[in-house]
Design an enzyme around this catalytic site. Structure first.
Site: not given
Ligand code: AMP
Length: 406
Positions: A7, A98, A186, A214, A216-218, A247, A289, A291, A337, A340, A390
């Site tokens: 990737n 990817r 995605h 989905h 995540g960051n995106g 974004r 993020d 969190r 992220g 899940e 993925e």
């Molecule tokens: P990904 O792009 O799928 O790797 O997701 C990354 C994002 O998942 C991070 O920027 C976090 O905002 C979010 N993330 C990961 N763990 C947690 C958590 N325990 N609680 C809330 N958000 C989380």
């Protein structure tokens, strides 16, 4: 068979190696036997290579910032020292890439030929940060591994059957003919989650109406009917749709015209603002993020609360839109992220869909669910949390393509 997944991005390179056997293709994803990641963002002109193999985690500082050199350094760790998992690179039989943008040219995984490379290059204006990095990755592999089969798995492919009324923008039709349309992204994750959902629900995919979230960051959603994506929230680029980490997602396009005319913002400044300085980060002023944003809320930060409220409002609104496209719903699926890991996002997203007969089991939701149904037994609609895989999905595509060509 050893299958390498790459990737290749502009700010990071991620790779892993699977050892697939005929009987590995059952219902459960394999763990890779080696994985590596280069982060180019830590310091100017340098990178940090992290390798995991045989229970060891090794961190190597790279004193250069060249993607091709980085891939070479990464692959060296496959055959050297304590992370060695193969004797020589020639043991790798296929490389799966990817690739973010396949335009309307590719609706499935494709063996990379000079023509495919030319198409990925031609599509660079549509994915200016991603597609050049993919080409670099493909060419680095050609140099390092010679003429082994390389396969492109496109993020756009799963959405390539969206009906025209979903794919077109309501602007003059000539632009649609010139490729200004919704592609969706995605796709590998949405497709994997749909298959996994059918498995968990023990029903044929062709009988299911699903919304995959989905997050995540995106962030993007897909409306999936009979295993086909019929709508999604990302469009011409991965900027459309939901509010994301940094974004903006969809905003009134006239804002851009206004900022250009009245504040002299350039295209590059707008690009930076919408992709890097908006979303959770832009509103909270804390971080992309979630969190960190939630920590801010716990400390009484009002903008952090606003950021989460907006994120949820927009998520619900788009779930509603996907629902209207599908006409009914068998399962709502959370992945990536945030999807899940964040019980609060799942809880708040589901809250307003009570009228559908969608009922979340709060205990299951709060108990780190993974690959399970978290709805109550009375719920008319199932709610699933699925760990997206993925890389594994790309490895499977490579295996199937290889089998069908041999
Ligand atoms: P990904 O792009 O799928 O790797 O997701 C990354 C994002 O998942 C991070 O920027 C976090 O905002 C979010 N993330 C990961 N763990 C947690 C958590 N325990 N609680 C809330 N958000 C989380």
């Amino acid at each position: 068979m050893k299958i390498l997944i790459l990737n290749a991005g502009s700010s990071s390179q991620k790779s892993c190696l699977y050892d697939l056997k005929e009987d590995s293709l059952n219902d459960h994803p394999l763990d890779p036997i080696w994985s590596a990641n280069i982060d180019w963002t830590v310091a100017n002109g340098q990178g940090i290579l992290t390798v995991k193999a045989k229970g060891i985690k090794k961190i190597i500082n790279l004193s250069f910032s060249d993607n091709r050199q980085g891939i070479a350094a990464m692959l060296d760790t496959l055959i050297q020292e304590e992370t060695q998992v193969i004797k020589q690179l020639s043991e790798i039989k296929i490389v799966g890439h990817r690739v973010v943008h396949g335009g309307t040219d590719y609706s499935k995984a494709t063996l990379i030929t000079p023509e495919v490379k030319a198409t990925i290059r031609r599509l660079i204006p549509l994915a200016p940060t991603h597609n050049p990095a993919h080409i670099e990755g493909i060419e680095a592999i050609e140099q390092l591994l010679g003429a082994i089969p390389q396969i492109a798995v496109f993020d756009t492919a799963f959405h390539s059957h969206m009906p025209l009324e979903t794919a077109a923008y309501p602007i003059p039709y000539e632009w649609f003919e010139k490729g200004i349309r919704r592609y969706g992204f995605h796709g590998t994750s949405h497709k994997y989650c749909a298959y996994k959902a059918a498995q968990i629900l023990n029903k044929p995919l062709t009988d299911l109406k699903l919304i995959t979230c989905h997050l995540g960051n995106g962030c993007s959603l897909a409306a999936i009917k009979d295993g086909i994506s019929i709508d999604t929230t990302m469009g011409f680029t991965p900027l459309e749709g939901l509010m994301m980490g940094s974004r903006s997602g969809s905003i009134d396009p006239a804002i851009l015209i206004y900022l250009m005319r009245e504040h002299n913002l350039t295209a590059n400044q707008l690009d930076e603002m919408l992709n890097k300085e908006s979303g959770l980060k832009g509103i909270s002023g804390i971080s992309a993020d979630l969190r960190a944003v939630i920590q801010g809320i716990d400390q009484g930060n009002i903008r952090a609360k606003l950021a989460l409220d907006m994120y949820i409002y927009r998520l619900r609104a788009k779930i509603g839109s996907m629902l209207a496209t599908l006409g009914d719903l068998d399962a709502l699926i959370f992945t990536a992220g945030v999807g899940e890991n964040s019980a609060i996002v799942r809880e708040k997203a589901c809250e307003k869909f009570d009228f559908l007969g969608l009922k979340l089991d709060l205990d299951k939701n709060n108990n780190r669910p993974m690959n399970i149904d978290i709805s109550t037994t009375q719920s008319r609609v199932r709610i699933l949390v699925i760990h997206t895989e993925e890389d594994w999905a790309i490895a499977q595509e490579c295996w199937h393509l290889r089998q069908s060509n041999s």
